[in-house]
Scaffold this motif. Sequence first.
Motif, PDB file in Angstrom:
ATOM      1  N   LYS A 189      38.236  26.454  39.660  1.00  0.00           N
ATOM      2  CA  LYS A 189      39.624  26.050  39.843  1.00  0.00           C
ATOM      3  C   LYS A 189      39.740  24.547  39.954  1.00  0.00           C
ATOM      4  O   LYS A 189      38.784  23.837  40.264  1.00  0.00           O
ATOM      5  N   GLU A 221      48.573  26.663  36.490  1.00  0.00           N
ATOM      6  CA  GLU A 221      47.494  27.563  36.898  1.00  0.00           C
ATOM      7  C   GLU A 221      46.275  26.778  37.362  1.00  0.00           C
ATOM      8  O   GLU A 221      45.714  25.989  36.603  1.00  0.00           O
ATOM      9  N   PRO A 222      45.858  26.966  38.599  1.00  0.00           N
ATOM     10  CA  PRO A 222      44.672  26.248  39.085  1.00  0.00           C
ATOM     11  C   PRO A 222      43.356  26.855  38.608  1.00  0.00           C
ATOM     12  O   PRO A 222      42.327  26.200  38.645  1.00  0.00           O
ATOM     13  N   ILE A 223      43.397  28.093  38.177  1.00  0.00           N
ATOM     14  CA  ILE A 223      42.158  28.725  37.695  1.00  0.00           C
ATOM     15  C   ILE A 223      41.969  28.353  36.235  1.00  0.00           C
ATOM     16  O   ILE A 223      42.824  28.642  35.389  1.00  0.00           O
ATOM     17  N   ILE A 277      37.054  31.825  34.039  1.00  0.00           N
ATOM     18  CA  ILE A 277      36.453  32.955  34.756  1.00  0.00           C
ATOM     19  C   ILE A 277      35.227  33.371  33.969  1.00  0.00           C
ATOM     20  O   ILE A 277      35.320  33.649  32.764  1.00  0.00           O
ATOM     21  N   PHE A 287      44.544  38.050  35.688  1.00  0.00           N
ATOM     22  CA  PHE A 287      45.081  36.693  35.508  1.00  0.00           C
ATOM     23  C   PHE A 287      46.216  36.718  34.483  1.00  0.00           C
ATOM     24  O   PHE A 287      47.286  36.147  34.690  1.00  0.00           O
ATOM     25  N   SER A 292      44.255  28.686  47.475  1.00  0.00           N
ATOM     26  CA  SER A 292      44.288  28.817  46.023  1.00  0.00           C
ATOM     27  C   SER A 292      44.645  30.241  45.625  1.00  0.00           C
ATOM     28  O   SER A 292      44.706  31.140  46.452  1.00  0.00           O
ATOM     29  N   SER A 293      44.856  30.447  44.361  1.00  0.00           N
ATOM     30  CA  SER A 293      45.148  31.795  43.887  1.00  0.00           C
ATOM     31  C   SER A 293      43.868  32.556  43.571  1.00  0.00           C
ATOM     32  O   SER A 293      43.914  33.705  43.162  1.00  0.00           O
ATOM     33  N   VAL A 294      42.722  31.911  43.770  1.00  0.00           N
ATOM     34  CA  VAL A 294      41.458  32.594  43.525  1.00  0.00           C
ATOM     35  C   VAL A 294      41.314  33.784  44.463  1.00  0.00           C
ATOM     36  O   VAL A 294      40.937  34.880  44.067  1.00  0.00           O
ATOM     37  N   LEU A 297      43.416  36.705  43.481  1.00  0.00           N
ATOM     38  CA  LEU A 297      42.857  37.377  42.297  1.00  0.00           C
ATOM     39  C   LEU A 297      41.656  38.237  42.690  1.00  0.00           C
ATOM     40  O   LEU A 297      41.523  39.384  42.253  1.00  0.00           O
ATOM     41  N   GLN A 338      42.871  41.319  44.573  1.00  0.00           N
ATOM     42  CA  GLN A 338      43.522  42.320  43.717  1.00  0.00           C
ATOM     43  C   GLN A 338      42.512  43.148  42.938  1.00  0.00           C
ATOM     44  O   GLN A 338      42.793  44.280  42.562  1.00  0.00           O
TER      45      GLN A 338
END
Lengths: 286, 44
Positions: free
Chosen positions: A2, A56-58, A61, A122, B10-12, B15, B18
């Motif tokens: 991220k 989007e910070p990600i 993956i 995502f 963060s959105s990590v 994710l 989920q």
Amino acid sequence: MKSEPYDSHGGPVELPLSSRAFEELLDVCPFLEVDDRSATLHSFGSRLKQFWLPDEPILYIGKAGTSLSARTRAHYSTKIGATGPHAGGWWLKMLTALPELTVHYARHSNPGAAEDALIDQFARQLSHASRSNLLDGNRVGPFANVRIPGLGRIRSYLRIPARSKYAFPAIPTTLTMFVRGEKRAASWHPGNGRLGRLGLSTALMAELVVPGMPVHIEALNIATASSTRRNDNNRLRLTIPSEFLTASRAQLSLSGRPLQFIMTTESTRFCRPAPSEQPRNRARRS
Amino acid sequence: MSTQSMFMTSSVGALFDQRGLEWEGAVKWQHRIPYNKPGYTRFR
């Protein structure tokens, strides 16, 4: 993976493309093209922006199938434009923000499935605004994930296996091809590794390639191609310029008759003449 | 900022949650994943 600046500032981030990284890429890939034209910093950046998700910070993956340490080490050490030790996510290295990135990790008994699930999740959560700015609305995933689960590894070009590359030019060039009687241009890159790449465009690939079904390619010389007026479905006729028709390629074209490549969308490597074109000595052996 | 707080902002984390993954850690770019804890050197 991220981007730290996003979290600290809380707002969208423009693509932080590194001009220095672009120069490094050109050193490794001097034939880099965007839309059949030599890539410039501007054209390359414009194309990458069509994959960039500002809110989007990600950014990537990825899975580690075996050792997590080895996987990250391989990713760190892979130079821009190199195919190994691990090229996955190399677009990250085009960013000036690279040193500020953070690698988050979690354990899972099936890393491949977890990777696919995370990318899918995502994509499901991506805002409509972000999705609408993408070059390809079907390819939805983190910025640096070139491979998106369920879409196949390659959607704009056919992979030509190493043992079929002999009939293609040894250098990157543009080839003429005929699809259902229509003349088109196809970019050809022999690749640094085992696979060559025949660029057709996403639209044509979607039209020609049906998962599980073969794609027929006939490599012709220019004279033969000009007299070709057949409109076979799912058949692609490709001319090899005469300057690339070496003696070995001519010999392998089976006495002037078209050599037929049968490519599939899976792992796939067929290169064989049509049944009626089998060499006689081979037929006798069988 | 600790790695845990970085994760939480963060959105990590969302994710991972989920998809039923348990966050184990984070390192800055070019830093090595720690070797000295079981499970970090090889997934099983």
